[in-house]
Design an enzyme around this catalytic site. Structure first.
Site, PDB file in Angstrom:
ATOM      1  CE  LYS A  25      48.134  26.818  18.373  1.00  0.00           C
ATOM      2  NZ  LYS A  25      47.303  27.072  17.176  1.00  0.00           N
ATOM      3  N   GLY A 104      44.912  20.160  20.562  1.00  0.00           N
ATOM      4  CA  GLY A 104      45.528  20.669  21.776  1.00  0.00           C
ATOM      5  C   GLY A 104      45.290  22.132  22.040  1.00  0.00           C
ATOM      6  NE  ARG A 333      57.914  30.790  52.447  1.00  0.00           N
ATOM      7  CZ  ARG A 333      59.212  30.855  52.748  1.00  0.00           C
ATOM      8  NH1 ARG A 333      59.634  31.690  53.694  1.00  0.00           N
ATOM      9  NH2 ARG A 333      60.075  30.075  52.125  1.00  0.00           N
ATOM     10  CG  HIS A 363      50.763  43.298  65.106  1.00  0.00           C
ATOM     11  ND1 HIS A 363      49.468  43.716  65.220  1.00  0.00           N
ATOM     12  CD2 HIS A 363      51.209  43.151  66.374  1.00  0.00           C
ATOM     13  CE1 HIS A 363      49.149  43.838  66.500  1.00  0.00           C
ATOM     14  NE2 HIS A 363      50.183  43.492  67.218  1.00  0.00           N
TER      15      HIS A 363
END
Length: 456
Positions: A25, A104, A333, A363
């Site tokens: 969790k 937590g 990137r 383009h």
């Protein structure tokens, strides 16, 4: 009274059954990082000498994900309550330090609230974080006598009269290490759940004549825990609303604060404008007068003054100098670098490539492992062919080069200054300064040619 030393215990052993997930969790994310990491960060900022993380389910995944050498990992093999969890950590407590207990799955707790709790802790007593709820069902109630806190009664063990109390226990407390170890050793599991409750130490402290100081958080949401994905999603929106408010008050123009997500740290100059559905991840710096269009994702990047990123562009681990324009639908990137005034248009992708001052790729272009000079025009459909199936190679293009549409540059290759590459050319050898390069198949004309007709 504030001691000079303090350590923190974070309880993170729960399985989180109601999350319906194989992931522990506390590793489910809020604002892009695990819930428990938010708590660890708060403990660190508070100046914790040591952070003890009590874990159980998914321990190996926790260790792989957090990778923090400063954490002291404490195993709770059986989950027998909060008191039992603290008993596992108790051997690591120093007698002369304060111990702060956190959770937590309570990710929004603030350093400011914890500092006030630490400051309020009486000498030899306990600092206890409490809140008042309109509907306190399910929570442990704070019992008082003549205004003084005397104990905490869990909901299942409370009388009808005690269930009318609106002040509840958040579970967050601070006490001296020696005192805490003594009280923990006296805990029993004589209750409806058959568990060891940390809350029982409040009554033990009161019986010893120790003072319990109750402190309220700045916002109730700071103490909200997460047991299911619905609760997590609600805390996400609370967190994002708080971040958006801070940015607006600092001068950033968010066109729709309800549709903005900050999943990291954002530094902004003056007069920054951010449109709807923008996601900021990692560490991002936006210079003065930067404009970010709708639907953009910016991650771990530096954007210079007067840059404009048009809608639905993705920028990751990139650096843009002043007055660059990006998009729409552009992708930068890791390793992409744009010098001042450069332009990357729609459906252009860059990776480990530098685009020089005033250069343009308008383009439908891929620029990978490339170094491109100033005032270069990259025509539509240009591709740097940088990969041979095993290794990557570099393309170098000098200043003032004109690259025509539908050009392939097969790396490794260098194009000299002022060269012109004609449309449709495949460049496989180096090009000298000011050369014209073209490679085309012969154009064939067939007079009187008949187009085929479909058969009925």
């Amino acid at each position: 009274m504030l001691n000079s030393a303090m350590s923190v215990v974070i309880l993170a052993a729960g399985k989180g059954t109601r999350m319906y997930s194989d992931i522990p969790k506390v590793l489910h994310t809020l604002a892009g990082k695990p819930m428990v990491q938010h708590v660890i960060d708060a403990a660190t900022k508070l100046g914790a000498a040591q952070v003890h993380l009590v874990y159980g389910h998914g321990g190996e995944l926790l260790k792989q994900t957090l990778k923090d050498d400063k954490l002291n990992w404490v195993l709770q093999a059986e989950q027998l309550g909060t008191g039992h969890a603290m008993q596992q950590a108790a051997p690591f407590f120093s007698d002369d330090e304060d111990i702060l207990m956190l959770y937590g799955d309570v990710p929004l707790i603030s350093v400011e609230t914890l500092q006030r709790l630490r400051d309020a802790k009486p000498q030899g007593g306990i600092g206890l974080l409490t809140v008042k709820l309109d509907d306190p069902s399910g929570y442990g109630r704070i019992t008082r006598e003549n205004g003084k806190v005397t104990g905490i009664v869990e909901h299942k063990d409370a009388t009808d009269e005690q269930r009318q109390i609106q002040e509840i226990n958040t579970g967050i407390l601070i006490a001296n290490g020696a005192d805490l170890k003594r009280w923990l050793s006296k805990l029993t599991n004589n209750n409806a759940q058959g568990e060891y409750y940390i809350t029982d130490i409040i009554a033990l402290a009161y019986q010893e004549g120790r003072e319990i100081a109750a402190v309220h958080p700045a916002r109730i949401s700071e103490t909200d825990g997460v047991n299911n994905r619905l609760q997590l999603s609600r805390l996400e929106r609370i967190y994002q609303a708080e971040q958006a408010e801070k940015l607006l008050l600092s001068g950033v123009m968010l066109r729709d604060p309800a549709r903005f997500d900050l999943r990291g740290t954002l530094y902004c100059g003056m007069d920054v404008e951010i449109d709807a559905n923008v996601i900021i991840e990692g560490y991002v710096t936006l210079g003065h007068r930067v404009k970010i269009g709708a639907g953009c994702i910016i991650k771990n990047s530096v954007i210079g003054d007067d840059c404009e990123i048009s809608p639905y562009s993705v920028v990751e681990d990139a650096h843009l100098e002043a007055a660059c324009t990006i998009g729409p639908f552009a992708r930068l990137r890791p390793g992409a670098e744009l010098l001042a005034g450069a332009h990357v248009g729609n459906f252009v992708e860059m990776k480990k490539a530098r685009l020089g001052k005033g250069s343009k790729a308008g383009h439908l272009t891929y620029l990978g492992d490339a170094e491109i000079g100033d005032n270069v025009n990259i025509g539509a459909g240009t591709i740097t062919c940088n990969y041979d199936g095993a290794n990557k190679f570099k393309t170098v293009i000098g200043d003032d080069v004109f690259v025509g549409s539908d050009t392939q540059l097969v790396a490794p290759v260098t194009v000299g200054k002022g060269a012109t590459i004609a449309a449709g050319t495949t460049v496989t050898r180096n090009v000298a300064d000011n050369e014209l390069v073209l490679s085309r198949v012969p154009q064939v004309h067939k007079q009187g040619w008949q187009r085929p007709v479909k058969k009925k």
